[in-house]
Design a protein around this motif. Structure first.
Motif, PDB file in Angstrom:
ATOM      1  N   VAL A 177      -3.181  -6.393  10.356  1.00 46.01           N
ATOM      2  CA  VAL A 177      -1.806  -6.147   9.930  1.00 46.01           C
ATOM      3  C   VAL A 177      -0.891  -6.638  11.041  1.00 46.01           C
ATOM      4  CG1 VAL A 177      -0.101  -4.404   9.300  1.00 46.01           C
ATOM      5  CG2 VAL A 177      -2.472  -4.170   8.526  1.00 46.01           C
ATOM      6  N   ALA A 178      -0.098  -7.658  10.733  1.00 40.01           N
ATOM      7  CA  ALA A 178       0.833  -8.214  11.707  1.00 40.01           C
ATOM      8  C   ALA A 178       2.143  -7.438  11.721  1.00 40.01           C
ATOM      9  CB  ALA A 178       1.092  -9.687  11.402  1.00 40.01           C
ATOM     10  N   GLU A 179       2.515  -6.875  10.560  1.00 44.73           N
ATOM     11  CA  GLU A 179       3.786  -6.158  10.446  1.00 44.73           C
ATOM     12  C   GLU A 179       3.728  -5.223   9.246  1.00 44.73           C
ATOM     13  OE1 GLU A 179       8.287  -7.698  10.723  1.00 44.73           O
ATOM     14  OE2 GLU A 179       7.199  -8.520   9.014  1.00 44.73           O
ATOM     15  N   HIS A 180       4.412  -4.075   9.356  1.00 45.51           N
ATOM     16  CA  HIS A 180       4.558  -3.193   8.198  1.00 45.51           C
ATOM     17  C   HIS A 180       6.007  -2.737   8.111  1.00 45.51           C
ATOM     18  CE1 HIS A 180       2.900  -0.503  11.422  1.00 45.51           C
ATOM     19  NE2 HIS A 180       4.001   0.165  11.138  1.00 45.51           N
ATOM     20  N   LYS A 181       6.515  -2.719   6.860  1.00 45.79           N
ATOM     21  CA  LYS A 181       7.899  -2.323   6.593  1.00 45.79           C
ATOM     22  C   LYS A 181       7.930  -1.382   5.406  1.00 45.79           C
ATOM     23  CE  LYS A 181      10.183  -6.603   7.998  1.00 45.79           C
ATOM     24  NZ  LYS A 181      11.070  -7.685   7.563  1.00 45.79           N
ATOM     25  N   LEU A 182       8.941  -0.536   5.382  1.00 51.37           N
ATOM     26  CA  LEU A 182       9.171   0.312   4.217  1.00 51.37           C
ATOM     27  C   LEU A 182       9.763  -0.533   3.102  1.00 51.37           C
ATOM     28  CD1 LEU A 182      10.884   3.443   5.805  1.00 51.37           C
ATOM     29  CD2 LEU A 182       8.577   3.329   4.858  1.00 51.37           C
ATOM     30  N   THR A 183       9.341  -0.280   1.872  1.00 49.32           N
ATOM     31  CA  THR A 183       9.986  -0.922   0.733  1.00 49.32           C
ATOM     32  C   THR A 183      11.085   0.022   0.251  1.00 49.32           C
ATOM     33  OG1 THR A 183       8.434   0.037  -0.829  1.00 49.32           O
ATOM     34  CG2 THR A 183       7.893  -2.147   0.035  1.00 49.32           C
ATOM     35  N   VAL A 241       0.846  -1.190   0.000  1.00 51.11           N
ATOM     36  CA  VAL A 241       0.000   0.000   0.000  1.00 51.11           C
ATOM     37  C   VAL A 241       0.884   1.243   0.000  1.00 51.11           C
ATOM     38  CG1 VAL A 241      -1.922  -1.111   1.225  1.00 51.11           C
ATOM     39  CG2 VAL A 241      -0.191   0.120   2.522  1.00 51.11           C
ATOM     40  N   MET A 242       0.340   2.341  -0.485  1.00 47.66           N
ATOM     41  CA  MET A 242       1.029   3.627  -0.402  1.00 47.66           C
ATOM     42  C   MET A 242       0.698   4.240   0.954  1.00 47.66           C
ATOM     43  SD  MET A 242       2.734   3.647  -3.114  1.00 47.66           S
ATOM     44  CE  MET A 242       3.478   5.263  -2.996  1.00 47.66           C
ATOM     45  N   ALA A 243       1.661   4.960   1.506  1.00 50.59           N
ATOM     46  CA  ALA A 243       1.495   5.543   2.836  1.00 50.59           C
ATOM     47  C   ALA A 243       1.984   6.980   2.840  1.00 50.59           C
ATOM     48  CB  ALA A 243       2.280   4.726   3.851  1.00 50.59           C
ATOM     49  N   GLU A 244       1.772   7.649   3.947  1.00 47.97           N
ATOM     50  CA  GLU A 244       2.314   8.982   4.185  1.00 47.97           C
ATOM     51  C   GLU A 244       3.142   8.936   5.457  1.00 47.97           C
ATOM     52  OE1 GLU A 244      -1.270  11.376   4.650  1.00 47.97           O
ATOM     53  OE2 GLU A 244      -0.684  12.460   2.845  1.00 47.97           O
ATOM     54  N   LEU A 245       4.286   9.563   5.413  1.00 44.81           N
ATOM     55  CA  LEU A 245       5.107   9.793   6.606  1.00 44.81           C
ATOM     56  C   LEU A 245       5.195  11.299   6.768  1.00 44.81           C
ATOM     57  CD1 LEU A 245       8.120   7.334   6.240  1.00 44.81           C
ATOM     58  CD2 LEU A 245       6.435   7.349   8.074  1.00 44.81           C
ATOM     59  N   ILE A 246       4.732  11.804   7.909  1.00 46.96           N
ATOM     60  CA  ILE A 246       4.731  13.239   8.159  1.00 46.96           C
ATOM     61  C   ILE A 246       5.541  13.494   9.422  1.00 46.96           C
ATOM     62  CG2 ILE A 246       3.301  15.269   8.576  1.00 46.96           C
ATOM     63  CD1 ILE A 246       0.999  13.537   7.269  1.00 46.96           C
ATOM     64  N   SER A 247       6.555  14.359   9.320  1.00 38.84           N
ATOM     65  CA  SER A 247       7.400  14.655  10.475  1.00 38.84           C
ATOM     66  C   SER A 247       6.594  15.369  11.550  1.00 38.84           C
ATOM     67  CB  SER A 247       8.605  15.505  10.066  1.00 38.84           C
ATOM     68  OG  SER A 247       8.176  16.753   9.573  1.00 38.84           O
ATOM     69  N   PHE A 297      -6.123   0.590   5.081  1.00 35.19           N
ATOM     70  CA  PHE A 297      -6.176  -0.869   5.128  1.00 35.19           C
ATOM     71  C   PHE A 297      -7.634  -1.267   5.283  1.00 35.19           C
ATOM     72  CE2 PHE A 297      -6.182  -4.874   7.570  1.00 35.19           C
ATOM     73  CZ  PHE A 297      -5.556  -5.683   6.644  1.00 35.19           C
ATOM     74  N   ASP A 298      -8.128  -2.038   4.345  1.00 35.30           N
ATOM     75  CA  ASP A 298      -9.527  -2.479   4.329  1.00 35.30           C
ATOM     76  C   ASP A 298     -10.512  -1.318   4.493  1.00 35.30           C
ATOM     77  OD1 ASP A 298      -8.772  -5.060   3.867  1.00 35.30           O
ATOM     78  OD2 ASP A 298      -9.214  -5.813   5.873  1.00 35.30           O
ATOM     79  N   GLY A 299     -10.218  -0.212   3.800  1.00 38.77           N
ATOM     80  CA  GLY A 299     -11.124   0.922   3.795  1.00 38.77           C
ATOM     81  C   GLY A 299     -11.058   1.823   5.020  1.00 38.77           C
ATOM     82  N   LYS A 344       6.064   3.376  -0.186  1.00 37.27           N
ATOM     83  CA  LYS A 344       5.270   2.168  -0.363  1.00 37.27           C
ATOM     84  C   LYS A 344       5.576   1.267   0.834  1.00 37.27           C
ATOM     85  CE  LYS A 344       4.227  -0.525  -4.285  1.00 37.27           C
ATOM     86  NZ  LYS A 344       4.701  -1.232  -5.483  1.00 37.27           N
ATOM     87  N   LEU A 345       4.526   0.711   1.448  1.00 41.79           N
ATOM     88  CA  LEU A 345       4.699  -0.195   2.581  1.00 41.79           C
ATOM     89  C   LEU A 345       4.443  -1.631   2.170  1.00 41.79           C
ATOM     90  CD1 LEU A 345       2.781   1.474   5.557  1.00 41.79           C
ATOM     91  CD2 LEU A 345       5.209   1.562   5.070  1.00 41.79           C
ATOM     92  N   LYS A 346       5.177  -2.522   2.772  1.00 39.75           N
ATOM     93  CA  LYS A 346       4.934  -3.955   2.625  1.00 39.75           C
ATOM     94  C   LYS A 346       4.221  -4.397   3.899  1.00 39.75           C
ATOM     95  CE  LYS A 346       7.390  -8.365   2.351  1.00 39.75           C
ATOM     96  NZ  LYS A 346       8.726  -8.981   2.309  1.00 39.75           N
ATOM     97  N   LEU A 347       2.962  -4.816   3.754  1.00 43.28           N
ATOM     98  CA  LEU A 347       2.178  -5.268   4.895  1.00 43.28           C
ATOM     99  C   LEU A 347       2.157  -6.787   4.959  1.00 43.28           C
ATOM    100  CD1 LEU A 347      -1.018  -3.041   4.527  1.00 43.28           C
ATOM    101  CD2 LEU A 347       1.073  -2.524   5.780  1.00 43.28           C
ATOM    102  N   THR A 348       2.384  -7.330   6.135  1.00 45.88           N
ATOM    103  CA  THR A 348       2.152  -8.750   6.378  1.00 45.88           C
ATOM    104  C   THR A 348       0.787  -8.827   7.047  1.00 45.88           C
ATOM    105  OG1 THR A 348       4.513  -9.147   6.671  1.00 45.88           O
ATOM    106  CG2 THR A 348       3.006 -10.851   7.492  1.00 45.88           C
ATOM    107  N   VAL A 349      -0.181  -9.395   6.326  1.00 46.66           N
ATOM    108  CA  VAL A 349      -1.564  -9.427   6.784  1.00 46.66           C
ATOM    109  C   VAL A 349      -1.898 -10.835   7.275  1.00 46.66           C
ATOM    110  CG1 VAL A 349      -3.970  -9.081   6.093  1.00 46.66           C
ATOM    111  CG2 VAL A 349      -2.167  -7.647   5.105  1.00 46.66           C
ATOM    112  N   LYS A 350      -2.440 -10.905   8.482  1.00 46.32           N
ATOM    113  CA  LYS A 350      -2.859 -12.188   9.044  1.00 46.32           C
ATOM    114  C   LYS A 350      -4.342 -12.367   8.759  1.00 46.32           C
ATOM    115  CE  LYS A 350      -2.367 -15.056  13.062  1.00 46.32           C
ATOM    116  NZ  LYS A 350      -1.773 -15.175  14.378  1.00 46.32           N
ATOM    117  N   LEU A 351      -4.684 -13.489   8.140  1.00 43.47           N
ATOM    118  CA  LEU A 351      -6.069 -13.817   7.796  1.00 43.47           C
ATOM    119  C   LEU A 351      -6.557 -14.918   8.726  1.00 43.47           C
ATOM    120  CD1 LEU A 351      -5.417 -14.154   3.969  1.00 43.47           C
ATOM    121  CD2 LEU A 351      -6.281 -12.147   5.137  1.00 43.47           C
ATOM    122  N   MET A 352      -7.669 -14.677   9.412  1.00 45.28           N
ATOM    123  CA  MET A 352      -8.233 -15.670  10.330  1.00 45.28           C
ATOM    124  C   MET A 352      -9.492 -16.267   9.708  1.00 45.28           C
ATOM    125  SD  MET A 352      -6.143 -15.480  12.905  1.00 45.28           S
ATOM    126  CE  MET A 352      -6.977 -16.273  14.236  1.00 45.28           C
TER     127      MET A 352
END
Length: 90
Positions: free
Chosen positions: A47-53, A10-16, A71-73, A26-34
């Motif tokens: 979202v179990a984890e998010h990292k910068l790409t 997903v695209m994200a914003e980082l604001i100081s 994430f999911d609207g 761009k973020l890499k999300l590790t999504v846990k599905l139950m």
């Protein structure tokens, strides 16, 4: 109940904190599905984890930022620290 993980981007914003610096990484999300039943749709997605790409040519200055992404609207927002190009909990 069973679970699986999935990778999403997903695209994200980082604001100081001072609002003077803004990045759109761009973020890499590790999504846990139950699942209740493997043949049905997942009942919960978290979202179990998010990292910068890697962003070629873009350097994010070290500091504390507000991270926002959809994430999911729903807008997700958290406080993060960028250190040497890595995103850490603030």
């Amino acid at each position: 109940m069973s679970s699986k993980t999935k990778i999403e981007y997903v695209m994200a914003e980082l604001i100081s904190e001072d609002g003077k610096r803004k990045y759109t990484p761009k973020l890499k999300l590790t999504v846990k599905l139950m699942y209740v039943n493997e043949k049905a749709e997942p009942v919960v997605r978290t979202v179990a984890e998010h990292k910068l790409t890697p962003m070629s040519g873009v350097v994010i200055e070290d500091g504390i930022y507000k991270l926002r992404y959809m994430f999911d609207g729903q807008q997700q927002e958290s406080r993060v620290r960028i250190q040497s190009g890595r995103m850490l909990a603030a």
